[in-house]
Design a protein around this motif. Structure first.
Motif, PDB file in Angstrom:
ATOM      1  N   ASN A 104      38.989 -15.058 -31.400  1.00 34.14           N
ATOM      2  CA  ASN A 104      38.013 -14.192 -30.675  1.00 34.14           C
ATOM      3  C   ASN A 104      36.653 -14.750 -30.498  1.00 34.14           C
ATOM      4  O   ASN A 104      35.760 -14.830 -31.300  1.00 34.14           O
TER       5      ASN A 104
ATOM      6  N   LYS B 260      34.300 -13.895 -28.637  1.00 33.38           N
ATOM      7  CA  LYS B 260      33.119 -13.143 -28.316  1.00 33.38           C
ATOM      8  C   LYS B 260      32.309 -13.521 -27.304  1.00 33.38           C
ATOM      9  O   LYS B 260      32.559 -14.237 -26.230  1.00 33.38           O
TER      10      LYS B 260
ATOM     11  N   HIS C 193      37.128  -2.940 -29.790  1.00 33.12           N
ATOM     12  CA  HIS C 193      36.451  -3.688 -30.800  1.00 33.12           C
ATOM     13  C   HIS C 193      35.455  -2.922 -31.216  1.00 33.12           C
ATOM     14  O   HIS C 193      34.893  -2.387 -30.423  1.00 33.12           O
TER      15      HIS C 193
ATOM     16  N   GLU D  97      32.407  -3.819 -31.721  1.00 37.75           N
ATOM     17  CA  GLU D  97      31.052  -4.110 -31.254  1.00 37.75           C
ATOM     18  C   GLU D  97      31.066  -3.420 -29.972  1.00 37.75           C
ATOM     19  O   GLU D  97      29.791  -3.330 -29.437  1.00 37.75           O
TER      20      GLU D  97
ATOM     21  N   GLU E  78      39.991  -3.998 -38.809  1.00 38.36           N
ATOM     22  CA  GLU E  78      38.899  -4.981 -38.734  1.00 38.36           C
ATOM     23  C   GLU E  78      37.855  -3.964 -39.475  1.00 38.36           C
ATOM     24  O   GLU E  78      37.243  -3.219 -38.746  1.00 38.36           O
TER      25      GLU E  78
ATOM     26  N   SER F 177      33.066  -5.891 -42.624  1.00 42.30           N
ATOM     27  CA  SER F 177      33.401  -7.240 -42.949  1.00 42.30           C
ATOM     28  C   SER F 177      33.211  -8.291 -41.716  1.00 42.30           C
ATOM     29  O   SER F 177      33.375  -9.429 -42.114  1.00 42.30           O
ATOM     30  N   ILE F 178      33.136  -7.699 -40.721  1.00 45.90           N
ATOM     31  CA  ILE F 178      32.897  -8.544 -39.474  1.00 45.90           C
ATOM     32  C   ILE F 178      31.769  -9.549 -39.709  1.00 45.90           C
ATOM     33  O   ILE F 178      30.745  -8.848 -39.788  1.00 45.90           O
ATOM     34  N   GLY F 179      31.818 -10.830 -39.734  1.00 45.17           N
ATOM     35  CA  GLY F 179      30.705 -11.489 -39.593  1.00 45.17           C
ATOM     36  C   GLY F 179      29.805 -11.559 -40.875  1.00 45.17           C
ATOM     37  O   GLY F 179      28.838 -12.358 -40.910  1.00 45.17           O
TER      38      GLY F 179
ATOM     39  N   GLY G  34      38.032  -9.747 -39.774  1.00 43.62           N
ATOM     40  CA  GLY G  34      36.868  -9.727 -40.268  1.00 43.62           C
ATOM     41  C   GLY G  34      36.635 -10.825 -41.374  1.00 43.62           C
ATOM     42  O   GLY G  34      37.359 -10.883 -42.584  1.00 43.62           O
ATOM     43  N   SER G  35      35.844 -12.091 -41.030  1.00 44.76           N
ATOM     44  CA  SER G  35      35.473 -12.871 -41.839  1.00 44.76           C
ATOM     45  C   SER G  35      36.574 -13.557 -42.324  1.00 44.76           C
ATOM     46  O   SER G  35      36.658 -14.198 -43.543  1.00 44.76           O
ATOM     47  N   VAL G  36      37.822 -14.014 -41.558  1.00 37.60           N
ATOM     48  CA  VAL G  36      38.614 -14.796 -41.958  1.00 37.60           C
ATOM     49  C   VAL G  36      38.443 -16.249 -41.835  1.00 37.60           C
ATOM     50  O   VAL G  36      37.807 -16.406 -40.899  1.00 37.60           O
TER      51      VAL G  36
ATOM     52  N   LEU H 119      42.835 -11.714 -36.679  1.00 40.61           N
ATOM     53  CA  LEU H 119      41.827 -11.430 -35.498  1.00 40.61           C
ATOM     54  C   LEU H 119      40.747 -12.312 -36.120  1.00 40.61           C
ATOM     55  O   LEU H 119      40.016 -12.145 -36.877  1.00 40.61           O
ATOM     56  N   ILE H 120      40.383 -13.513 -35.503  1.00 39.15           N
ATOM     57  CA  ILE H 120      39.317 -14.391 -36.145  1.00 39.15           C
ATOM     58  C   ILE H 120      38.242 -14.775 -35.132  1.00 39.15           C
ATOM     59  O   ILE H 120      38.403 -15.191 -33.933  1.00 39.15           O
ATOM     60  N   GLY H 121      36.906 -14.433 -35.682  1.00 36.50           N
ATOM     61  CA  GLY H 121      35.669 -14.566 -34.648  1.00 36.50           C
ATOM     62  C   GLY H 121      35.361 -15.863 -34.969  1.00 36.50           C
ATOM     63  O   GLY H 121      35.624 -16.831 -34.743  1.00 36.50           O
ATOM     64  N   GLY H 122      34.050 -15.788 -35.864  1.00 34.04           N
ATOM     65  CA  GLY H 122      33.288 -17.144 -36.154  1.00 34.04           C
ATOM     66  C   GLY H 122      34.154 -18.379 -36.095  1.00 34.04           C
ATOM     67  O   GLY H 122      33.852 -19.388 -35.695  1.00 34.04           O
TER      68      GLY H 122
HETATM   69  P1  PGA Z   1      34.571 -12.481 -37.758  1.00 36.65           P
HETATM   70  O1  PGA Z   1      35.007 -11.694 -36.388  1.00 36.65           O
HETATM   71  O2  PGA Z   1      35.842 -13.292 -38.124  1.00 36.65           O
HETATM   72  O3  PGA Z   1      33.348 -13.623 -37.306  1.00 36.65           O
HETATM   73  O4  PGA Z   1      34.073 -11.652 -38.806  1.00 36.65           O
HETATM   74  C1  PGA Z   1      36.123 -11.048 -36.154  1.00 36.65           C
HETATM   75  C2  PGA Z   1      36.089 -10.133 -35.065  1.00 36.65           C
HETATM   76  O5  PGA Z   1      35.018  -9.687 -34.870  1.00 36.65           O
HETATM   77  O6  PGA Z   1      37.029 -10.027 -34.338  1.00 36.65           O
END
Ligand code: PGA
Length: 243
Positions: free
Chosen positions: A10, A12, A98, A100, A167, A171-173, A203-205, A223-226
């Motif tokens: 993801n 973003k 999501h 956000e 998520e 835990s997200i970010g 969430g922060s994976v 689901l991987i963001g950063g």
């Molecule tokens: P993150 O985001 O891995 O940066 O915590 C995950 C997400 O919001 O999908």
């Protein structure tokens, strides 16, 4: 852990025209036999979707959008993108619900409309749910998730094209992940509520906590963001999941 694990990137509102090329490394990696069971999906910003699609053409990597308008019909919705537009460009998935976007006013009811619209158009849905820190402290996580599942999936009988992404918002970010026993229990709870659905964690994976996360056997992917914006980290997460 099943062999067919999902790794959903993801991006973003990050990335630009040039950064698209960074996924070439991941495309090459995705062709290695050893990791052939990894289902890799990139969800870039709308404006980069067609660039991504061109790049992944001869690979098994799929592309998704990060949100959609609830109306499947075209209409006077300035600035919006609906599921048919997403589908017509060649994307196969869409993230819906999501946190956000929930934070900006997206209700469970609206999410339900979006999911129905996506399924009707033939897109697969990555449906996000999760509790806030306050809700966790009040020990109402299950109640919150139950509500999000019930309302978000209202009148949807066939869930085979839905991936649920749990998520936790805290835990997200943040670099924090839930305790293993808590995560195991929550995933189990979701799977009991919605039968035959794959349930992912988000969430922060990152490459540092993936060994801990992969030991939780009922998780079907991440689901991987950063970390997904850095191809090295993203590949590392996939490698460590299987090794
Ligand atoms: P993150 O985001 O891995 O940066 O915590 C995950 C997400 O919001 O999908």
């Amino acid at each position: 852990m099943t062999n067919n694990m999902f790794f959903i990137a993801n991006w973003k509102m990050f990335g630009d025209f040039k950064s698209v090329n960074s996924i070439k490394k991941v495309i090459k990696f995705s062709k290695s036999k050893k990791f052939s069971k990894a289902q890799i999906i990139y969800c870039p910003p709308y404006t980069l979707i067609s660039n991504f699609i061109k790049l992944v053409k001869n690979s098994k990597i799929k592309i998704g959008a990060q949100n959609c308008h609830h109306s499947q019909n075209p209409g006077p919705f300035t600035g919006s993108i609906n599921v048919d537009l997403i589908k017509s460009i060649g994307a196969k998935y869409v993230i819906i619900g999501h946190s956000e976007n929930r934070r900006m006013g997206e209700s469970n009811k609206l999410i339900n409309h979006k999911i129905k619209s996506a399924l009707k158009s033939g897109l697969k849905v990555i449906f996000c749910i999760g509790e806030t820190l306050e809700e966790k402290r009040k020990k109402v996580t299950k109640k919150v998730l139950n509500n999000q599942l019930k309302l978000g999936l209202n009148k949807i009988k066939n869930t085979k094209n839905i991936l649920i992404a749990y998520e936790p918002i805290w835990s997200i970010g943040s670099g924090l992940i839930p305790k293993s026993n808590e995560l195991l229990e929550t995933i189990h709870f979701i799977k009991k509520k919605i039968k035959k659905c794959k349930v992912l964690y988000g969430g922060s994976v990152n490459p540092k906590n993936i060994n801990e996360l992969k030991s939780i056997r009922n998780i079907d992917g991440y689901l991987i963001g950063g970390a997904s914006q850095d191809p090295k980290k993203f590949i590392d997460i996939i490698k460590k999941t299987y090794i």
